[in-house]
Design a protein around this motif. Structure first.
Motif, short mmCIF file in Angstrom:
data_model
loop_
_atom_site.label_atom_id
_atom_site.label_comp_id
_atom_site.label_asym_id
_atom_site.label_seq_id
_atom_site.Cartn_x
_atom_site.Cartn_y
_atom_site.Cartn_z
N SER A 75 0.85 -1.16 -0.06
CA SER A 75 0.08 0.17 -0.01
C SER A 75 0.92 1.42 0.14
O SER A 75 1.86 1.24 0.85
CB SER A 75 -0.88 -0.04 1.14
OG SER A 75 -1.80 1.15 1.22
N ARG A 76 0.43 2.26 -0.78
CA ARG A 76 1.23 3.39 -0.74
C ARG A 76 0.23 4.61 -1.02
O ARG A 76 -0.89 4.30 -1.54
CB ARG A 76 2.13 3.39 -1.88
CG ARG A 76 1.82 3.39 -3.28
CD ARG A 76 2.84 3.14 -4.24
NE ARG A 76 2.56 2.87 -5.65
CZ ARG A 76 2.44 3.68 -6.43
NH1 ARG A 76 2.64 5.13 -6.14
NH2 ARG A 76 2.16 3.44 -7.67
N SER A 77 0.64 5.79 -0.87
CA SER A 77 -0.15 7.18 -1.09
C SER A 77 -0.08 7.38 -2.50
O SER A 77 0.93 7.50 -3.17
CB SER A 77 0.09 8.22 -0.16
OG SER A 77 0.24 7.92 1.32
N ILE A 78 -1.37 7.64 -3.01
CA ILE A 78 -1.49 8.41 -4.31
C ILE A 78 -2.06 9.47 -4.29
O ILE A 78 -2.94 9.82 -3.42
CB ILE A 78 -1.87 7.12 -5.50
CG1 ILE A 78 -3.44 6.83 -4.92
CG2 ILE A 78 -1.23 5.86 -5.55
CD1 ILE A 78 -4.15 5.67 -5.82
N PRO A 79 -2.11 10.46 -5.47
CA PRO A 79 -2.69 11.32 -5.52
C PRO A 79 -4.34 11.26 -5.81
O PRO A 79 -4.71 10.47 -6.42
CB PRO A 79 -2.28 12.30 -6.53
CG PRO A 79 -0.96 11.79 -6.94
CD PRO A 79 -1.20 10.22 -6.51
N LEU A 80 -5.08 12.20 -5.12
CA LEU A 80 -6.55 12.35 -5.10
C LEU A 80 -7.04 13.62 -5.79
O LEU A 80 -6.80 14.69 -4.97
CB LEU A 80 -7.11 11.92 -3.77
CG LEU A 80 -8.72 12.02 -3.56
CD1 LEU A 80 -9.39 11.07 -4.65
CD2 LEU A 80 -9.38 11.87 -2.21
N LEU A 81 -7.92 13.37 -6.80
CA LEU A 81 -8.34 14.69 -7.46
C LEU A 81 -9.68 14.65 -7.57
O LEU A 81 -10.42 13.53 -7.83
CB LEU A 81 -7.74 14.84 -8.77
CG LEU A 81 -6.06 15.31 -8.87
CD1 LEU A 81 -5.40 14.10 -8.76
CD2 LEU A 81 -5.90 16.09 -10.40
N GLY A 82 -10.48 15.83 -7.50
CA GLY A 82 -12.01 15.79 -8.01
C GLY A 82 -11.94 15.80 -9.31
O GLY A 82 -11.07 16.42 -9.92
N LEU A 83 -13.34 15.63 -10.23
CA LEU A 83 -13.37 15.73 -11.56
C LEU A 83 -13.22 17.04 -11.83
O LEU A 83 -12.78 17.37 -12.84
CB LEU A 83 -14.80 15.10 -11.82
CG LEU A 83 -14.70 13.62 -11.76
CD1 LEU A 83 -16.07 13.32 -12.20
CD2 LEU A 83 -13.59 13.02 -12.79
N ALA A 84 -13.80 17.99 -10.89
CA ALA A 84 -13.65 19.47 -11.51
C ALA A 84 -12.03 19.90 -11.60
O ALA A 84 -11.55 20.60 -12.59
CB ALA A 84 -14.15 20.32 -10.25
N GLN A 85 -11.31 19.52 -10.73
CA GLN A 85 -9.82 19.59 -10.63
C GLN A 85 -9.23 19.07 -11.97
O GLN A 85 -8.30 19.67 -12.43
CB GLN A 85 -9.09 18.99 -9.45
CG GLN A 85 -9.27 19.94 -8.00
CD GLN A 85 -8.55 19.07 -7.00
OE1 GLN A 85 -8.82 18.08 -6.86
NE2 GLN A 85 -7.69 19.83 -6.37
N ALA A 86 -9.52 17.93 -12.09
CA ALA A 86 -9.06 17.07 -13.30
C ALA A 86 -9.42 17.87 -14.72
O ALA A 86 -8.76 17.94 -15.63
CB ALA A 86 -9.75 15.99 -13.32
N GLY A 87 -10.52 18.82 -14.74
CA GLY A 87 -10.86 19.44 -15.89
C GLY A 87 -10.16 20.78 -16.03
O GLY A 87 -9.96 21.33 -17.13
N ALA A 88 -9.55 21.31 -14.98
CA ALA A 88 -8.93 22.34 -14.97
C ALA A 88 -7.65 22.29 -15.77
O ALA A 88 -7.02 21.14 -15.73
CB ALA A 88 -8.78 23.07 -13.74
N GLY A 89 -6.93 23.57 -16.28
CA GLY A 89 -5.68 23.38 -16.98
C GLY A 89 -4.57 23.38 -15.88
O GLY A 89 -4.51 23.73 -14.93
#
Length: 216
Positions: free
Chosen positions: A89-103
């Motif tokens: 197990s390791r830590s991975i980044p977590l993004l919201g879909l709104a963040q994913a859509g931003a540039g």
């Protein structure tokens, strides 16, 4: 000789190793959660039904188990995970879909850049590039609900029928099912019948990545 009972027992043993139910193992592999249910192991006429080689391949990829390890479980052994490349197990980044859509948040390969992201724990090999996206809205029902977490692997190979996340150059992010991809176009099927299927020219696509697991 492979036996029907031993292959299904190996799938159950692999699920137990990761503290999962058979349905949870299927979800982690990006499969329909009913794929490994007891009711799917025999046909309506009582004949034994075998798991597909594709579903077995996805399970081994998602858990980090090798074919030798899985076959050890089939034979009734422990099938210990190799210590050379553990799926710890390791830590991975977590993004919201709104963040994913931003540039500015992704590199050319579709992986988050920068620092300061929220993180989640996920069992993955140290060399695997993965991150998490949090679902928002109802466009992915009935497979994914608002608040579910999708684990995405930008470098994983993608084939027809895989569940994928795609980002357009205009900043639209969506989770769909890959129907067809050519050198010029990509066709996606919607998970929710109330939302349309989509077709894009490849020139409109910024990146596409396979969903390898989902928390539900």
């Amino acid at each position: 000789m492979l036996s029907h009972d031993r292959v299904w027992a190996a799938i159950d043993a692999l699920a137990e190793r990761y503290s999962l139910t058979a349905s949870g193992l299927a979800r982690r592999a990006g499969l329909d959660p009913t794929t490994f249910n007891k009711s799917k192991r025999c046909a309506a006429d009582g004949r034994a039904r075998w798991p597909s080689t594709e579903s077995l391949a996805k399970v081994m990829e998602a858990t980090g188990a090798s074919l030798d390890e899985f076959m050890a479980l089939v034979r009734g052994g422990t099938g210990s995970v190799s210590t050379s490349t553990p799926a710890s197990s390791r830590s991975i980044p977590l993004l919201g879909l709104a963040q994913a859509g931003a540039g500015g948040f992704f590199d050319d390969g579709g992986f988050p850049v920068g620092q300061g992201w929220d993180v989640v724990e996920f069992p993955a090999r140290p060399t695997e590039a993965t991150y998490a996206l949090e679902v928002s809205g109802d466009s992915m029902l009935p497979l994914y609900r608002d608040g579910d977490t999708l684990i995405v692997a930008p470098g994983a190979s993608i084939r027809r029928g895989d569940r994928v996340v795609l980002k357009t150059r205009e900043g639209e992010v969506m989770a769909k099912i890959l129907h067809r991809q050519t050198a010029r176009t990509i066709e996606l099927l919607s998970m929710n019948p109330e939302h349309p299927n989509r077709t894009f020219d490849m020139s409109e696509v910024e990146w596409i990545a396979r969903i390898i697991w989902a928390s539900q």
